[in-house]
Design a protein around this motif. Structure first.
Motif, short mmCIF file in Angstrom:
data_model
loop_
_atom_site.label_atom_id
_atom_site.label_comp_id
_atom_site.label_asym_id
_atom_site.label_seq_id
_atom_site.Cartn_x
_atom_site.Cartn_y
_atom_site.Cartn_z
N VAL C 78 2.03 39.74 39.79
CA VAL C 78 0.68 40.23 39.56
C VAL C 78 0.48 40.40 38.06
N THR C 79 -0.11 39.41 37.43
CA THR C 79 -0.40 39.52 36.01
C THR C 79 -1.86 39.92 35.85
N ASN C 80 -2.24 40.30 34.62
CA ASN C 80 -3.64 40.60 34.37
C ASN C 80 -4.52 39.39 34.63
N GLY C 81 -4.02 38.23 34.25
CA GLY C 81 -4.78 37.00 34.47
C GLY C 81 -5.05 36.79 35.95
N LEU C 82 -4.02 37.05 36.77
CA LEU C 82 -4.19 36.88 38.22
C LEU C 82 -5.26 37.82 38.74
#
Lengths: 200, 200, 200, 200
Positions: C78-82
């Motif tokens: 879970v990245t910020n981009g995701l």
């Protein structure tokens, strides 16, 4: 696997479905608070009965959710009784937005309060049915028995207070709603004052 | 099992219920954008305040969801405080569609902006309550402590900027909404500029 | 645990939230089909544009859900981009009920079709962003790479056909919607005809 | 991993999405019960057709949910057939609120009853398609085969009774709705009377 014994895994899908329905019920009630088209604080202020009715019903449905959450912990099998008593509970709760809208729209009139209090008793009946099913077919360890003993007692006391609210509504709707509020606070507390009385 | 200690498993059901309510809140706001019955681009264009208000509120609620998501990671027990601060947060967020509709309907007037900004402060209070609960009863490892230290500091700075927006709204609603936008960008970033300042 | 690395567990909560939002979007569209108060089959029949617009949009959103479902399988962090590309996708999809209502209300007029087709391109952009994020930060095994290679190619071809629909709408709205339908069938199929062409 | 074989894990996400859509369908129907603005019991009483239509549809959708719940237990792979037959079922169920509103609004007139009964047959077709898919691609053990044999037989008998309701509606709408009610009770029971007849 027989139809009536899916175990804890199946009980969780029933929980998730119930959560979905309750989440929707609790949220669509806010749609009854129509933003006034006219500017001016007095038009916002005129919404106070709708807002109060919404806040009260939100608290009630949230309390059902919290107690449903706790009780379903002890459900260990998906029986027909579990499915249908749970569906009956969700049906009863789905009538709350209607009664809430009516209460707010008619400014806590006597008739609206009676309809509201009557509607609010339906989920209580379904909840009692559901609790009976989980008590018979769910976990049987000491924690479960202790939980059921305490909540059945609490439910009985709550029903007495609530039922007293019906005739009191004829005196004044605020007395009836006061009884409903006492019941809400009663369930809000994790342990009821009765526990001390009975030495639990 | 005592009432107040269901562990990580129970915390996940609370998360799932919260996700359901937030998903509904974020989606029903779009229902306020009524498709105009008259043909012609000018009637579509007239919807820009409603659309802008929707986009702003969508961003705000999404930011709450993302931060709720991150913070709940550290919740390890379902206490009464957790349940009720979370229910208070969801109640506060459920008022956002109303304030958004009012803001769009009244074309970012001063009164509508004040109501909107006031409504937007309610979930912030509930969130602070919820964070306090998770900080006390949740995970206590270094990652958790680091997370809470950084976000409490961030929350404090955000509140200062936001509070400054209230008097600025009397000068111009756009200044107030500008402050709200700065706070949104602030929370949007995973790490705040303050972290560098404090050497984290 | 750093903010941007919650692993597969966190990705599942993002999936569940997305499912909730998409489930609501797909279902509230049906609320635009108001049951006519007058008796008589001709009043039901008059609803065919609204029904057709609903069915088309339902298919489109369902296709997004199916492909989102398949692609999220490869998300492993879970990245910020995701989070934000996913939130952008859900925002874009939340505009579909509005464009659908407008299309049905204005009986597939040229302007309504252009608005509809323009709105339908927004989720495509967000989806491309999301896919880029998952491609970079998700699973990197051969199955994932194969999946991304095939769907990026498919997405490119779909965009070409779709873009061709915009000028064709000026000739006739039905040509534009025909292009949209071809794209829908294209994504409906698990493997595109292009795979055979490229020898996959 | 091929596209069409995500296993039990993927089937659970499809279940969860279906639960979400069904939860919304079942709950938004109640929004058709508009609280009357005029005071007085006679205005509440006038809502009985709307309430009856709601209760009947709630029961129908709940029965679909219960049976969907039981049948999905045997789904072990996410194939394209599974995804699209399931999406078709959800689409068909999403038309139920419209037909219900029409039935309540037109006080169980012959035309409204025919529309309602026709709409109610659509999910039955999609359900049969879905069951065929799960029978072919799902679990193949004895319990699964036994489940499918019994429910296919039950579905066949239900369809016969239901189909008989269509001509009977021309005699009286109540005869048609009576047939629908028999089918509901039939599916409500976990084991059909036919099982005894066939010695299962």
């Amino acid at each position: 696997m027989s139809d009536g014994a899916e175990g804890r895994e199946g009980a969780k899908r029933v929980e998730a479905f119930s959560d979905g329905v309750i989440a929707i019920i609790v949220t669509i009630m806010v749609l009854e608070m129509h933003a006034p088209e006219e500017a001016g604080l007095e038009h916002l202020w005129a919404l106070w009965p709708v807002f109060t009715a919404y806040a009260l019903s939100y608290a009630y449905v949230a309390i059902y959710w919290v107690n449903h959450h706790r009780m379903f912990h002890y459900a260990s099998r998906v029986t027909n009784g579990l499915l249908w008593s749970n569906i009956a509970l969700l049906f009863a709760l789905s009538l709350v937005p209607f009664a809430t809208a009516y209460l707010g729209m008619h400014h806590f009139s006597r008739d609206a309060t009676l309809l509201y209090m009557g509607t609010m008793m339906l989920p209580a009946f379904a909840y009692t049915w559901l609790q009976g099913v989980i008590r018979r077919t769910g976990a049987q360890d000491e924690a479960a028995q202790d939980y059921h003993r305490r909540t059945v007692r609490k439910g009985f006391a709550a029903t007495l207070v609530y039922a007293a609210g019906i005739p009191l509504t004829f005196v004044s709707p605020w007395l009836g709603l006061g009884c409903a509020l006492i019941v809400a606070v009663f369930w809000f507390l994790p342990k009821s004052p009765l526990d001390a009385l009975f030495g639990d």
